[in-house]
Design a protein around this motif. Structure first.
Motif, PDB file in Angstrom:
ATOM      1  N   VAL A   8      43.685  36.060  30.530  1.00  0.00           N
ATOM      2  CA  VAL A   8      44.839  36.583  31.276  1.00  0.00           C
ATOM      3  C   VAL A   8      44.717  36.235  32.754  1.00  0.00           C
ATOM      4  CG1 VAL A   8      46.023  38.684  32.025  1.00  0.00           C
ATOM      5  CG2 VAL A   8      45.311  38.433  29.634  1.00  0.00           C
ATOM      6  N   ILE A   9      43.527  36.443  33.325  1.00  0.00           N
ATOM      7  CA  ILE A   9      43.321  36.167  34.739  1.00  0.00           C
ATOM      8  C   ILE A   9      43.536  34.684  35.040  1.00  0.00           C
ATOM      9  CG2 ILE A   9      41.600  36.109  36.591  1.00  0.00           C
ATOM     10  CD1 ILE A   9      42.699  38.865  36.058  1.00  0.00           C
ATOM     11  N   VAL A  10      43.030  33.814  34.172  1.00  0.00           N
ATOM     12  CA  VAL A  10      43.186  32.373  34.390  1.00  0.00           C
ATOM     13  C   VAL A  10      44.662  31.989  34.388  1.00  0.00           C
ATOM     14  CG1 VAL A  10      42.811  30.109  33.344  1.00  0.00           C
ATOM     15  CG2 VAL A  10      40.899  31.704  33.596  1.00  0.00           C
ATOM     16  N   TRP A  11      45.419  32.493  33.420  1.00  0.00           N
ATOM     17  CA  TRP A  11      46.848  32.161  33.353  1.00  0.00           C
ATOM     18  C   TRP A  11      47.616  32.721  34.558  1.00  0.00           C
ATOM     19  CZ3 TRP A  11      49.862  28.821  31.144  1.00  0.00           C
ATOM     20  CH2 TRP A  11      49.453  28.195  29.957  1.00  0.00           C
ATOM     21  N   VAL A  12      47.350  33.977  34.892  1.00  0.00           N
ATOM     22  CA  VAL A  12      48.035  34.582  36.045  1.00  0.00           C
ATOM     23  C   VAL A  12      47.705  33.805  37.323  1.00  0.00           C
ATOM     24  CG1 VAL A  12      48.154  36.625  37.525  1.00  0.00           C
ATOM     25  CG2 VAL A  12      48.220  36.874  35.032  1.00  0.00           C
ATOM     26  N   SER A  13      46.447  33.419  37.480  1.00  0.00           N
ATOM     27  CA  SER A  13      46.021  32.692  38.681  1.00  0.00           C
ATOM     28  C   SER A  13      46.671  31.309  38.750  1.00  0.00           C
ATOM     29  CB  SER A  13      44.502  32.563  38.702  1.00  0.00           C
ATOM     30  OG  SER A  13      43.900  33.830  38.721  1.00  0.00           O
ATOM     31  N   ALA A  14      46.717  30.631  37.593  1.00  0.00           N
ATOM     32  CA  ALA A  14      47.340  29.310  37.564  1.00  0.00           C
ATOM     33  C   ALA A  14      48.814  29.393  37.938  1.00  0.00           C
ATOM     34  CB  ALA A  14      47.167  28.679  36.191  1.00  0.00           C
ATOM     35  N   LEU A  15      49.512  30.382  37.398  1.00  0.00           N
ATOM     36  CA  LEU A  15      50.928  30.557  37.716  1.00  0.00           C
ATOM     37  C   LEU A  15      51.123  30.926  39.185  1.00  0.00           C
ATOM     38  CD1 LEU A  15      52.130  32.439  34.501  1.00  0.00           C
ATOM     39  CD2 LEU A  15      52.578  30.046  35.132  1.00  0.00           C
ATOM     40  N   ALA A  16      50.242  31.776  39.706  1.00  0.00           N
ATOM     41  CA  ALA A  16      50.329  32.157  41.124  1.00  0.00           C
ATOM     42  C   ALA A  16      50.121  30.950  42.025  1.00  0.00           C
ATOM     43  CB  ALA A  16      49.295  33.241  41.431  1.00  0.00           C
ATOM     44  N   LEU A  17      49.203  30.080  41.640  1.00  0.00           N
ATOM     45  CA  LEU A  17      48.943  28.892  42.433  1.00  0.00           C
ATOM     46  C   LEU A  17      50.138  27.942  42.391  1.00  0.00           C
ATOM     47  CD1 LEU A  17      46.523  28.111  44.131  1.00  0.00           C
ATOM     48  CD2 LEU A  17      45.665  26.767  42.223  1.00  0.00           C
ATOM     49  N   ILE A  18      50.695  27.760  41.220  1.00  0.00           N
ATOM     50  CA  ILE A  18      51.884  26.909  41.096  1.00  0.00           C
ATOM     51  C   ILE A  18      53.035  27.489  41.907  1.00  0.00           C
ATOM     52  CG2 ILE A  18      53.641  26.069  39.487  1.00  0.00           C
ATOM     53  CD1 ILE A  18      51.417  25.977  37.349  1.00  0.00           C
ATOM     54  N   GLY A  19      53.220  28.808  41.822  1.00  0.00           N
ATOM     55  CA  GLY A  19      54.270  29.455  42.601  1.00  0.00           C
ATOM     56  C   GLY A  19      54.086  29.268  44.096  1.00  0.00           C
ATOM     57  N   SER A  20      52.847  29.339  44.545  1.00  0.00           N
ATOM     58  CA  SER A  20      52.570  29.131  45.973  1.00  0.00           C
ATOM     59  C   SER A  20      52.965  27.727  46.404  1.00  0.00           C
ATOM     60  CB  SER A  20      51.088  29.374  46.249  1.00  0.00           C
ATOM     61  OG  SER A  20      50.709  30.702  45.938  1.00  0.00           O
ATOM     62  N   ALA A  58      49.717  37.147  55.283  1.00  0.00           N
ATOM     63  CA  ALA A  58      49.379  37.967  54.117  1.00  0.00           C
ATOM     64  C   ALA A  58      49.653  37.233  52.812  1.00  0.00           C
ATOM     65  CB  ALA A  58      50.170  39.278  54.168  1.00  0.00           C
ATOM     66  N   VAL A  59      50.683  36.371  52.808  1.00  0.00           N
ATOM     67  CA  VAL A  59      51.008  35.623  51.591  1.00  0.00           C
ATOM     68  C   VAL A  59      49.892  34.646  51.234  1.00  0.00           C
ATOM     69  CG1 VAL A  59      52.685  34.035  50.545  1.00  0.00           C
ATOM     70  CG2 VAL A  59      53.470  35.878  52.038  1.00  0.00           C
ATOM     71  N   THR A  60      49.123  34.229  52.225  1.00  0.00           N
ATOM     72  CA  THR A  60      48.021  33.300  51.971  1.00  0.00           C
ATOM     73  C   THR A  60      47.009  33.884  50.994  1.00  0.00           C
ATOM     74  OG1 THR A  60      48.298  32.627  54.279  1.00  0.00           O
ATOM     75  CG2 THR A  60      46.399  31.740  53.128  1.00  0.00           C
ATOM     76  N   LEU A  61      46.974  35.201  50.899  1.00  0.00           N
ATOM     77  CA  LEU A  61      46.072  35.842  49.942  1.00  0.00           C
ATOM     78  C   LEU A  61      46.354  35.395  48.507  1.00  0.00           C
ATOM     79  CD1 LEU A  61      46.028  39.443  51.436  1.00  0.00           C
ATOM     80  CD2 LEU A  61      43.994  38.037  51.039  1.00  0.00           C
ATOM     81  N   VAL A  62      47.602  35.079  48.216  1.00  0.00           N
ATOM     82  CA  VAL A  62      47.960  34.716  46.834  1.00  0.00           C
ATOM     83  C   VAL A  62      47.232  33.443  46.394  1.00  0.00           C
ATOM     84  CG1 VAL A  62      49.838  34.069  45.284  1.00  0.00           C
ATOM     85  CG2 VAL A  62      50.171  35.903  46.961  1.00  0.00           C
ATOM     86  N   PRO A  63      47.391  32.297  47.084  1.00  0.00           N
ATOM     87  CA  PRO A  63      46.660  31.111  46.628  1.00  0.00           C
ATOM     88  C   PRO A  63      45.151  31.237  46.782  1.00  0.00           C
ATOM     89  CG  PRO A  63      47.786  30.660  48.702  1.00  0.00           C
ATOM     90  CD  PRO A  63      48.297  31.971  48.218  1.00  0.00           C
ATOM     91  N   ILE A  64      44.700  31.991  47.781  1.00  0.00           N
ATOM     92  CA  ILE A  64      43.249  32.155  47.963  1.00  0.00           C
ATOM     93  C   ILE A  64      42.647  32.941  46.803  1.00  0.00           C
ATOM     94  CG2 ILE A  64      41.454  33.179  49.411  1.00  0.00           C
ATOM     95  CD1 ILE A  64      42.794  30.626  50.527  1.00  0.00           C
ATOM     96  N   LEU A  65      43.261  34.047  46.452  1.00  0.00           N
ATOM     97  CA  LEU A  65      42.748  34.856  45.341  1.00  0.00           C
ATOM     98  C   LEU A  65      42.911  34.121  44.011  1.00  0.00           C
ATOM     99  CD1 LEU A  65      44.010  38.415  46.357  1.00  0.00           C
ATOM    100  CD2 LEU A  65      41.702  37.461  46.590  1.00  0.00           C
ATOM    101  N   ALA A  66      44.005  33.376  43.868  1.00  0.00           N
ATOM    102  CA  ALA A  66      44.214  32.617  42.633  1.00  0.00           C
ATOM    103  C   ALA A  66      43.146  31.544  42.466  1.00  0.00           C
ATOM    104  CB  ALA A  66      45.608  31.986  42.637  1.00  0.00           C
ATOM    105  N   THR A  67      42.852  30.824  43.543  1.00  0.00           N
ATOM    106  CA  THR A  67      41.810  29.790  43.470  1.00  0.00           C
ATOM    107  C   THR A  67      40.451  30.415  43.180  1.00  0.00           C
ATOM    108  OG1 THR A  67      43.052  28.444  45.063  1.00  0.00           O
ATOM    109  CG2 THR A  67      40.742  27.885  44.719  1.00  0.00           C
ATOM    110  N   THR A  68      40.169  31.517  43.850  1.00  0.00           N
ATOM    111  CA  THR A  68      38.897  32.210  43.630  1.00  0.00           C
ATOM    112  C   THR A  68      38.746  32.625  42.169  1.00  0.00           C
ATOM    113  OG1 THR A  68      38.948  33.042  45.906  1.00  0.00           O
ATOM    114  CG2 THR A  68      37.455  34.144  44.379  1.00  0.00           C
ATOM    115  N   ALA A  69      39.819  33.159  41.598  1.00  0.00           N
ATOM    116  CA  ALA A  69      39.770  33.593  40.205  1.00  0.00           C
ATOM    117  C   ALA A  69      39.566  32.411  39.263  1.00  0.00           C
ATOM    118  CB  ALA A  69      41.060  34.338  39.853  1.00  0.00           C
ATOM    119  N   LEU A  70      40.196  31.292  39.546  1.00  0.00           N
ATOM    120  CA  LEU A  70      40.016  30.113  38.698  1.00  0.00           C
ATOM    121  C   LEU A  70      38.577  29.612  38.753  1.00  0.00           C
ATOM    122  CD1 LEU A  70      43.353  28.194  39.428  1.00  0.00           C
ATOM    123  CD2 LEU A  70      42.702  29.353  37.299  1.00  0.00           C
TER     124      LEU A  70
END
Length: 706
Positions: free
Chosen positions: A244-256, A268-280
């Protein structure tokens, strides 16, 4: 349902996690697409943020592994590996960029590009660009072919600091018999939180230097470092959770990549790709890959990831240099993208890989340091050579020559009497010369009298007759500031104290102002503060000008909304008893005229520009509409007659800035008119002083009492 725990380091190909190579491919292709076709991938610049997280992760992983195996951090081994990994390709690209600059770039830009190459070679260009980003006088600087080295500067500075910090952390843990990883995590969390807080603060106040400086980017590298420290524990999470985390992170990264924009970044929005990359990085599983991992591990993706560093190095110089020799079209841009990948492959094949894994360097680490020092000197030498080879005597005046400037104009300018070519016939020298144009500015910049784009505090300076009771206020942006040399003399002769209220790119108007695609909030705050200050000062005369024609938000009524805002502001001043003089905005030439003059000293007519479109693009239409709303008077500065007094007077300066109907000459009376963009040189402004004095003298209040 729980699966067996994953190993700390999943199956690799060689010494690499293939899914990380794929993630690198995503990052570099996103940056490449963004720089080639920004509208197609507006968030492509996020690729740099992805790189930061990956770098923090990999570097910290290496340091931790070495420290846990040997009990210490080997600085010599670490830095020698970094040198051989990064410097060969970086130096090659800098040398090639310097050579391409000589071949294809106008010589007037060589000093700037040379300085940038020196900054890139010493990995300090991010601070140079940060200073330039908040320096109003540098806003017209050409796009640097090595500007992308700013991110390498951030990483290299991180590489200098991080091993030292971790070594100190490990020593602290041993001293107090604590866990090295736990202690390191606390330190990383502290550094990351401080950096993030500072980044959010700077972007909240509109400080555009936040994009480049290391202190606002450390938290992104720290996120990767935290992942490296925690990976052994968090990878034991249940497989379903990880999926679940991998899929959510991949989608968040694509959305960014698809949705975010680059204004006020990082935020603050920069947290999205940073956290997504970290999770991947934490939960991608090469041993039991899902769809996301399989995509990242595709052979083309892994291949691109392997040469991603070289692709990043090559693509931007190719884009910038090509802009000087090739038309901008999608086939050209696609060809540039392909060429950067080919150049990257060749660099990796014959430069990076052989040197990086050379036993000759590995058996004697000092050789790596010697190589790095030599490469640094080569880069600095290339940049210095560009600076020294730049032209120094273009259109230089003869000894003792005194230019006439606007004094060459007749009392009443007939636009049809002479063409732009007529004004330029026989011109063999100019003051300032085109190489000195950007420095021909009012003294207010040295005096620190123009507020920057960040702060809203009112900064004032005084000129004219310092002992006078009567006050002339000069209010507005740089287009108002450019008239200070003439107004200083006029105020002094008329017995006025000239007080300046200036802010970069900020029109003195009760309207929404745009800057870098977003609302310029500090401008609105500054306007409110200035109105309050003027209400206390109650100046006898207020002189203003501006560069903005349209209000923020666009639309067919953008100019009218700006005009209404100007009218409201000027109406308040008139109601308070001030005489208002609006100096019409000068034509928007659409280029840096001094660059053209430097390149075409033998054919100056090449640098003339069309008159009417340049005037229409200026703020003059909005200023005229505002003055007419207030029943004010419009005065043509090119006419000889002095106007009667009027509460609000607009001085249209186009007749003396562009004294020809067909096109506007860059030089009049051996004076170069423009210094950067549509700003007028201080020398030409000074030559206009007698004409302005005659016009303003008729409207300045003559009574002494206030």
């Amino acid at each position: 349902m729980s699966a067996a725990p994953l190993a700390t380091r999943p199956r690799t190909r060689g010494d690499l996690r293939p899914e990380i190579e794929g993630l690198r491919a995503v990052a570099v292709l996103a940056v490449l697409a963004y720089h080639l076709f920004p509208d197609a991938l507006p968030g492509g610049f996020v690729g740099v943020d992805i790189f930061f997280v990956i770098s923090g992760f990999l570097i910290t992983s290496h340091l931790l592994r070495d420290a846990e195996r040997t009990g210490r951090v080997s600085f010599v081994s670490f830095y020698s590996r970094r040198i051989m990994r990064l410097i060969p390709a970086a130096t090659l690209v800098l040398v090639a960029t310097a050579a391409a600059t000589v071949l294809f770039v106008p010589r007037i830009l060589w000093p700037q590009f040379g300085l940038d190459i020196i900054g890139a070679g010493t990995y300090s260009v991010n601070w140079l660009l940060a200073a330039r980003s908040v320096d109003y006088l540098a806003e017209d600087a050409a796009g640097s072919p090595v500007q992308h080295y700013w991110s390498l500067g951030v990483e290299e500075q991180f590489y200098v600091i991080w091993p030292l910090l971790l070594a100190a952390t490990f020593l602290l843990a041993r001293t107090f018999r604590g866990s090295a990883r736990r202690t390191a995590l606390v330190v990383v969390a502290f550094v990351g939180a401080a950096s993030l807080a500072y980044a959010l603060y700077l972007t909240s106040i509109g400080d555009v230097s936040a994009y480049f400086v290391t202190t606002t980017r450390l938290w992104e590298l720290a996120a990767g470092a935290a992942a490296a420290i925690c990976i052994a524990r968090v990878r034991t999470a249940p497989r379903a959770f990880r999926r679940v985390i991998v899929w959510v992170s991949a989608l968040a990264l694509i959305g960014s990549l698809l949705l975010v924009d680059g204004s006020s970044w990082p935020n603050a929005v920069t947290l999205v790709p940073i956290l997504a990359t970290t999770a991947l990085l934490l939960w991608c599983d090469a041993d039991a890959p899902g769809v996301v991992e399989r995509v990242l591990m595709l052979r083309p993706a892994v291949w691109i990831g392997g040469i991603s560093y070289a692709v990043y190095l090559w693509h931007w110089p190719m884009i910038v240099i090509a802009g000087y020799v090739l038309p901008s079209s999608w086939p050209v841009l696609v060809a540039i993208g392909a060429a950067s990948i080919v150049a990257a492959w060749a660099t990796s094949r014959w430069i990076e890989t052989p040197l990086r894994f050379s036993q000759w360097f590995r058996v004697r680490p000092w050789r790596s340091f010697a190589f790095g020092a030599t490469a640094l000197l080569v880069s600095v030498a290339c940049g210095a050579a560009l600076m020294l080879a730049a032209p120094s005597n273009v259109l230089s005046p003869p000894q003792g020559a005194t230019p006439a400037g606007a004094g060459a104009l007749p009392a009443a300018v007939d636009l049809d009497a002479m063409t732009a070519t007529d004004w330029l016939d026989g011109v063999e020298w100019a003051v300032p010369g085109p190489l000195d144009a950007v420095d021909d500015v009012p003294v207010i910049y040295d005096d620190g009298c123009q507020q920057d784009t960040v702060d809203a505090e009112v900064v004032t300076c005084e000129y004219g007759d310092a002992s006078a009771d009567r006050v002339m206020a000069l209010v507005g942006d740089s287009k108002a500031a450019q008239w200070q040399p003439a107004l200083d003399t006029i105020a002094r002769d008329a017995g006025y104290r000239l007080v300046t209220y200036l802010k970069s790119s900020c029109a003195f108007a009760d309207a929404q102002i745009e800057r870098d695609g977003t609302e310029y909030t500090s401008c609105a705050d500054w306007n409110a503060n200035v109105r309050a200050a003027l209400a206390d000062e109650r100046p006898d005369v207020v002189v203003t000008s501006q560069v903005r024609r349209d209000a923020f938000g666009g639309g067919d009524d953008a100019t009218t909304r700006m005009a209404d805002g100007i009218a409201r502001t000027l109406g308040e001043l008139v109601a308070a008893g001030s005489q208002v003089i609006v100096l019409g905005d000068t034509p928007q030439v659409g280029m840096n005229v001094y660059e053209c003059v430097a390149e075409h000293p033998e054919s100056l007519a090449t640098c003339a520009y069309e008159r009417e479109p340049a005037i229409e693009a200026s703020a003059l239409p909005a200023q005229r509409e505002a003055v007419e709303t207030l029943d004010g008077q419009v005065v043509d500065a090119g006419a000889s007659a002095s106007p009667p007094a009027s509460p609000v007077t607009l001085v249209d300066l186009n007749g003396v800035i562009c004294p020809a109907a067909d096109a506007c000459p860059p030089i009049v009376g051996n004076v170069l008119i423009y210094r950067s963009g549509s700003h007028i040189t201080a020398t030409y402004v000074e030559s206009l002083t007698p004409r302005l004095q005659a016009i303003l003298g008729a409207v300045l209040p003559a009574s002494t009492p206030r």
